[in-house]
Each structure stands twice: as structure tokens, then as C-alpha cells.
Design a protein around this motif. Structure first.
Motif, PDB file in Angstrom:
ATOM      1  N   GLY A  38     -52.953  12.318  74.562  1.00 15.11           N
ATOM      2  CA  GLY A  38     -51.521  12.399  74.312  1.00 15.11           C
ATOM      3  C   GLY A  38     -50.941  13.787  74.469  1.00 15.11           C
ATOM      4  O   GLY A  38     -51.219  14.510  75.412  1.00 15.11           O
ATOM      5  N   GLU A  86     -47.164  16.057  74.417  1.00 17.01           N
ATOM      6  CA  GLU A  86     -45.773  15.833  74.824  1.00 17.01           C
ATOM      7  C   GLU A  86     -45.487  16.550  76.121  1.00 17.01           C
ATOM      8  O   GLU A  86     -46.145  17.546  76.465  1.00 17.01           O
ATOM      9  CB  GLU A  86     -44.811  16.299  73.726  1.00 17.01           C
ATOM     10  CG  GLU A  86     -44.905  17.771  73.384  1.00 17.01           C
ATOM     11  CD  GLU A  86     -44.028  18.156  72.200  1.00 17.01           C
ATOM     12  OE1 GLU A  86     -43.562  17.261  71.486  1.00 17.01           O
ATOM     13  OE2 GLU A  86     -43.826  19.365  72.003  1.00 17.01           O
ATOM     14  N   PRO A 132     -43.433  11.954  73.856  1.00 14.54           N
ATOM     15  CA  PRO A 132     -44.871  11.681  73.755  1.00 14.54           C
ATOM     16  C   PRO A 132     -45.428  11.140  75.073  1.00 14.54           C
ATOM     17  O   PRO A 132     -44.767  10.362  75.765  1.00 14.54           O
ATOM     18  CB  PRO A 132     -44.952  10.615  72.641  1.00 14.54           C
ATOM     19  CG  PRO A 132     -43.676  10.757  71.876  1.00 14.54           C
ATOM     20  CD  PRO A 132     -42.647  11.201  72.864  1.00 14.54           C
ATOM     21  N   ARG A 151     -48.410   9.014  76.803  1.00 14.35           N
ATOM     22  CA  ARG A 151     -49.391   7.994  76.430  1.00 14.35           C
ATOM     23  C   ARG A 151     -50.544   7.954  77.441  1.00 14.35           C
ATOM     24  O   ARG A 151     -50.746   6.947  78.132  1.00 14.35           O
ATOM     25  CB  ARG A 151     -48.721   6.632  76.327  1.00 14.35           C
ATOM     26  CG  ARG A 151     -47.683   6.532  75.212  1.00 14.35           C
ATOM     27  CD  ARG A 151     -47.005   5.165  75.230  1.00 14.35           C
ATOM     28  NE  ARG A 151     -46.054   5.033  74.123  1.00 14.35           N
ATOM     29  CZ  ARG A 151     -46.342   4.498  72.944  1.00 14.35           C
ATOM     30  NH1 ARG A 151     -47.561   4.071  72.699  1.00 14.35           N
ATOM     31  NH2 ARG A 151     -45.418   4.400  72.002  1.00 14.35           N
ATOM     32  N   ARG A 204     -51.662   2.667  75.834  1.00 12.88           N
ATOM     33  CA  ARG A 204     -50.475   2.506  75.009  1.00 12.88           C
ATOM     34  C   ARG A 204     -50.722   2.820  73.544  1.00 12.88           C
ATOM     35  O   ARG A 204     -49.778   3.046  72.776  1.00 12.88           O
ATOM     36  CB  ARG A 204     -49.957   1.058  75.132  1.00 12.88           C
ATOM     37  CG  ARG A 204     -49.634   0.625  76.549  1.00 12.88           C
ATOM     38  CD  ARG A 204     -48.633   1.551  77.214  1.00 12.88           C
ATOM     39  NE  ARG A 204     -47.345   1.561  76.547  1.00 12.88           N
ATOM     40  CZ  ARG A 204     -46.337   2.374  76.849  1.00 12.88           C
ATOM     41  NH1 ARG A 204     -46.496   3.291  77.795  1.00 12.88           N
ATOM     42  NH2 ARG A 204     -45.201   2.301  76.199  1.00 12.88           N
ATOM     43  N   LYS A 241     -50.264   7.919  71.005  1.00  8.72           N
ATOM     44  CA  LYS A 241     -48.909   8.403  70.754  1.00  8.72           C
ATOM     45  C   LYS A 241     -48.976   9.497  69.700  1.00  8.72           C
ATOM     46  O   LYS A 241     -48.410   9.405  68.621  1.00  8.72           O
ATOM     47  CB  LYS A 241     -47.999   7.259  70.296  1.00  8.72           C
ATOM     48  CG  LYS A 241     -46.509   7.641  70.275  1.00  8.72           C
ATOM     49  CD  LYS A 241     -45.661   6.499  69.762  1.00  8.72           C
ATOM     50  CE  LYS A 241     -44.193   6.915  69.687  1.00  8.72           C
ATOM     51  NZ  LYS A 241     -43.318   5.837  69.149  1.00  8.72           N
TER      52      LYS A 241
END
Length: 585
Positions: free
Chosen positions: A441, A443, A449, A451, A469, A472
Motif C-alpha cells: 500500500g 499513498e 491510498p 491498493r 483490494r 488499504k
């Protein structure tokens, strides 16, 4: 009328036994009712057979069995001097004796022969009081001769704890090969492996003609896994004694192949012999300690503090301060040395992104400047694996996000660039295991975020990327426990365990609050989380001084108290030290 019940009065004369002993001694001194003479050095000591038989199994067997002495009026004890024998007889009749260094050894021998156990242990206690690093090895040898387990236990304990002093003593050079090997292979030896090697070399040089051939047997007692690679390959490998032994050079070559292949398995012709040596644990006297360093303190200035947690008294103690205030530096431990890498200097008029690397070991509790990075960066991540430190991403001198990666080779004390990350991210969770670095993860440049899981194959210098998925997390640490990667929080309360082989996440007990900018480390198979920031109602962010522990066996969290102050964006590391002797602030 019924007669009253008769009461029984149990009388005990506390002075009777001592008075009896005094009267018996007086009778002996006046030669009244004495019926045997103990003879030594032309000296005759009158005694009572019943007193001697009552005080010692040795005399009981002599006088109460069919031995010839049971019929004799004179018993010769030529192996004991008259002075020692006289002292022992005085002890038998009075319970008193004066022990000095001049007489303790012959007294101990006589007490052993005549089976006076309490006197024997009194001599042992006296010798234990005289123990020092200079004589503890001699005392161990003496205890074997005397068959005195209590003295041997105390002498060995001192020898194990005072290795630095004992290794420099003349007594160590006088040990036999079996004695030295038994000493060096003990798990409780309080020594760094570099010291163990230097000690065995000094022992050989004391008598090189007869001892040179022992190098291969002794070298197996050195736990190579716990030696700094630079010392191993630059100093030990080039030692003439090591080079003269085929087995020693093969063992070092096995370590070299393992290090250069960045593998976790033993290969080569010596794998069968090398495996048990490589997996030998750290010695018992090593302690893993939790250290907290740097970060933002009480939401004010970036901290220069380094703290260490003393589990014995459950308190924090201060280590030497960092040389500079470094905003968003990275923190990593390698070979029991703590590294603080890069960061933004905040104590100057114009802030500057650094390539600086500071290092500290608990042994000296002093910071020094290590080899600088190739590129300046802050808000980056660092991770150690075998003898490497990898530095990933962050912000460069232009404050722009970078995907570049470089690694420090502690064997050669140099930095080198490696393949960059497929995607530049800030504040990911990073962990290294099984020849791979996992980046979870983080950012993007818009603070959204990401994924994805990015995986770096160390041996192939290649990256792969996969979407997931479940990922995060932002500003969350990651640790390795039980072959799983644990990701702790990251603007969430989740604690996730990632099974590398199955490529599968497992949910664990949640954190109490939504946590980020905290730090975590593993100590004694438990996860420790320190500080950070947490979100309360209406998205209000508060700084934290929490100190919590997660046990994977019970899937539970436990509070360990608090840090000395609120802290975030700091480092939590596990360092190994031989003893808790760092200087306190």
C-alpha cells in the motif's frame, strides 16, 4: 468426683546439648575417659570413640565395624598434618574453627576424607568469597579435584559473566583443550563472538607448537552467524591460523556463499557440517531490548531522544541523544547496531534533505557517522535483510516523490543503486522475508491510498506488482512473526497477517483506535506498538503515548503502560546487547 485430667509438661533444656559438648571437650582436654589416640606428625590427640563415631560416618565405620582400627588404641592419620587434625578435633568438640587461606585447602581435603560435610561446605563458602575473574578458572579446576559442586557452580558463573576479564587472565592460557572447548561452547558465556575468536587465537599463540592443530576444533565453537560480516571476512578470514586449516576456510567460504547468494539455506560440500554451526543460537546472556528513537515529540520539535525499555523494572531509560534533529528519517537495526538514515534537517535556517547515516550500538552508547547514502531523501522506508540495508522511495532533495532504491552492503561498507520500485508510494508498510521485500500500500502523489503489493526479488534484482483490494494502509508499520507479515493499522484499526506462500490475508484482533504514524517491532515473539497518532470522533487527530503488546498465540492486545511522552513518526527497533551497561543520561 472425677479426677482432673493430668496435663503433660514437655520440657526442653535449650542449653543441654551445648553444655554437654563443653563438658565432653573438657574431659578430652583433661584426658578423662578418652579411649583412642589420633596420631599425626608424632603428635597424639586423645579423643572419645563415641564422640568421633557420632560426628562422622568415616569414624563410625572405623570403630563400629570389623576393621582392625576398632581394636586399636592408636589410629595413624599420616595424610593429615597434626595442625589440621587438631583443628578438626577442636571443631568436633566445639563446633568452632577458623578458616584462612593458609589452611583452607588441606582443611578441605581432610574434611572430605573424614566425611565432615558441613566443614567441607564451610571451606567451599570461604573460597567462594575469594572468587575473582583472575582466579575463577583455577577455582573451577580445584573444584573438580575436590569434587565440590557448590564451588564449581559459583566459579563457573563468574567465569561466564566476566568473560572479558577472564579471557585476559593467565589461567585461561593454561587450560587444556577440553577445558577451553567446554568453556567456549557454553550457551551462558557472556561474550561477543568476536571475543570468543580472539580468545581461542590467544590460547593457541601461548603454545603454538603443540596447540596449532586445535584451530579447526576450536573454530567450530565460534557462532559465525552472529559475527559482523566485515570482521568475519576482513579479519578472521585473513588470519594465518584460519588460512592454515582447510576446514576453517571451508566454513568461511560457506558463510560467504550464503551471504553473496542472499539465501537462507546452507549449500556446498560443507553443508552437512556447517548447518548446525550456522543455526547455533545466540548465547544465553544476550538480551533483546526494545529501543525507541527520533520522531515528533509532544507535537513540537523533532526529537533527538533515544529510549530503551528495561523489562526488569518496566521503565524507560535514556540513551545518548541523536547528533541532529531529523524529520521523517528512517530507522533500522542491523548486526545489533541502530541506524538512523537520511531525513530532513530542521535545526538550521534552511531545511536540508540529507544523505547522512548515523549509527549507535548499545555496547558503546555513542553515535558515529556511517557511510552516507547515494541520494538525499526523507519520508522513506528502510529494511534490513542479512547483511544488507535497503532504502526505498521517499521524497528527494526537490521534495518530489521517488521510486529509487539503494542498498547498503555492510560487508564492504558501501551503498549501491538497485532496481527502482514499479510505482512510487509514500508511507507504505515494508517487510523482508524469504529473499524478498514486500511493500504494501501507501499513498500516491494525490494522497490517495494505493491498493497494491510490490515485491522485490533480492537475488534477481527485479520487482513485481500485484493489485489487492484488501490492502488499504497508509503510515502503518509491518513486522515478521511466525513466517507471516503483520500490517498494523494505517488509518484503520485493522491488524492483518499476510501469508506469503498462500498470498492470503488473515484478520487478527483489532487495535483499540484508528492508528497511524506509529511504530512496531518484535520482541520475544510478541508484537510491540509504540506511539503514533489516532483518530477520535469527528476525525479529530490526537498524538499518542500508548505502549501496547500483541500476542499472536492468544490473538490479544495488552497495555504495557505509556511512553515518557507522546510520539509519532519515530522508530521502534529490537537490538541485542550482551549486558545492560549503557550509560544512563
Amino acid at each position: 468426683m472425677d479426677r482432673p485430667e493430668v496435663e503433660v509438661f514437655h520440657y526442653r533444656d535449650k542449653e543441654q546439648s551445648s553444655n554437654l559438648l563443653l563438658q565432653l571437650n573438657r574431659l578430652r582436654q583433661e584426658k578423662v575417659l578418652t579411649d583412642v589416640l589420633l596420631c599425626s606428625d608424632n603428635t597424639e590427640i586423645p579423643c572419645h570413640r563415641n564422640v568421633l563415631a557420632s560426628s562422622s560416618p568415616y569414624f563410625k565405620a572405623m570403630f563400629c565395624s570389623n576393621f582392625v582400627e576398632s581394636q586399636q588404641t592408636k589410629i595413624k592419620l599420616n595424610s593429615i598434618t597434626s595442625a589440621i587434625l587438631s583443628s578438626i578435633i577442636d571443631y568436633v568438640y566445639t563446633g568452632l574453627i577458623s578458616i584462612t587461606m593458609d589452611i583452607v585447602l588441606p582443611l578441605m581435603q581432610a574434611a572430605s576424607m573424614l566425611q565432615y560435610g558441613h566443614l567441607f561446605e564451610a571451606c567451599s563458602s570461604f573460597l567462594q568469597e575469594q572468587l575473582s575473574p583472575d582466579n575463577c578458572l583455577s577455582m573451577m579446576r580445584l573444584s573438580d579435584i575436590m569434587n565440590c559442586s557448590s564451588l564449581k557452580c559459583r566459579a563457573k558463573e563468574m567465569a561466564m559473566k566476566s568473560f572479558s576479564d577472564v579471557s585476559a587472565s593467565e589461567d585461561l592460557c593454561e587450560l587444556s583443550l577440553p577445558e577451553l572447548m567446554g568453556y567456549l561452547q557454553d550457551d551462558s558465556l557472556c561474550a561477543e563472538e568476536e571475543q570468543v575468536f580472539e580468545t581461542l587465537v590467544a590460547w593457541i599463540h601461548h603454545d603454538p607448537l603443540t596447540r596449532r592443530g586445535a584451530i579447526s576444533d576450536l573454530f567450530k565453537k565460534v557462532r559465525l552467524r552472529h559475527i559482523h560480516p566485515t570482521y568475519l571476512f576482513r579479519f578472521i578470514a585473513n588470519n594465518p591460523l584460519i588460512q592454515s586449516s582447510t576446514l576453517c576456510t571451508e566454513l568461511i567460504d560457506s558463510v560467504r556463499r550464503l551471504m553473496f547468494s542472499v539465501s537462507t539455506t546452507c549449500t556446498g560440500d560443507t553443508a552437512v557440517d556447517f548447518r548446525p554451526l550456522w543455526v547455533a543460537p545466540r548465547r544465553y546472556t544476550y538480551h533483546d531490548m526494545l529501543v525507541v528513537v527520533g520522531g515528533r515529540k509532544n507535537n513540537e520539535l523533532t526529537s533527538r531522544d533515544a529510549l530503551i525499555f528495561d523489562e526488569n523494572n518496566q521503565k524507560w531509560q535514556w540513551l545518548a541523544k541523536l547528533p541532529n534533529r531529523l524529520y521523517k528519517a528512517s530507522y533500522v537495526a542491523l548486526h545489533s547496531v541502530m541506524y538512523v538514515i537520511g531525513g530532513l534537517t530542521t535545526n538550521t535556517r534552511h531545511s536540508q534533505v540529507n544523505t547522512t547515516v548515523y549509527a549507535l550500538s548499545l555496547k558503546t552508547n555513542q553515535w558515529w557517522t556511517a557511510e552516507p547514502m547515494l541520494e538525499p531523501r526523507f519520508a522513506h522506508q528502510s529494511i534490513s535483510y542479512l547483511h544488507f540495508i535497503f532504502v526505498l522511495g521517499g521524497l528527494g532533495h526537490d521534495r518530489q516523490m521517488t521510486a529509487s532504491v539503494e542498498r547498503y552492503n555492510s560487508m564492504f561498507n558501501q551503498w549501491e543503486s538497485v532496481a527502482p520500485m514499479p510505482e512510487a508510494v509514500l508511507h507504505p508498510a515494508v517487510a523482508a522475508t524469504n529473499q524478498r521485500i514486500y511493500v504494501f500500500g501507501g499513498e500516491d502523489t494525490l494522497q490517495n491510498p494505493v491498493r497494491i503489493i510490490q515485491v522485490y526479488h533480492i537475488t534477481r534484482n527485479m520487482w513485481s506488482k500485484m493489485e489487492n483490494r484488501t490492502v488499504k494502509n497508509v503510515s502503518a508499520p509491518a513486522v515478521i512473526m511466525d513466517d507471516k507479515i503483520y500490517i498494523i493499522g494505517g488509518y484503520t484499526r485493522r491488524l492483518m497477517a499476510y501469508d506469503v506462500k498462500a498470498n492470503q490475508f488473515m484478520k487478527c484482533a483489532n487495535l483499540k483506535d484508528r492508528r497511524m504514524h506509529h511504530s512496531a517491532t518484535v520482541l520475544n515473539n510478541k508484537l510491540y506498538v509504540t506511539g503514533g497518532r489516532y483518530i477520535i470522533g469527528h476525525d479529530i487527530i490526537e498524538d499518542s503515548d500508548n505502549f501496547e503488546c500483541y500476542d499472536p498465540k492468544t490473538d490479544t492486545w495488552t497495555s504495557k503502560g505509556t511512553l515518557p511522552y507522546k510520539l509519532f513518526d519515530h522508530g521502534s527497533l529490537t537490538l541485542t546487547c550482551v549486558s545492560q551497561t549503557w550509560a544512563k543520561r
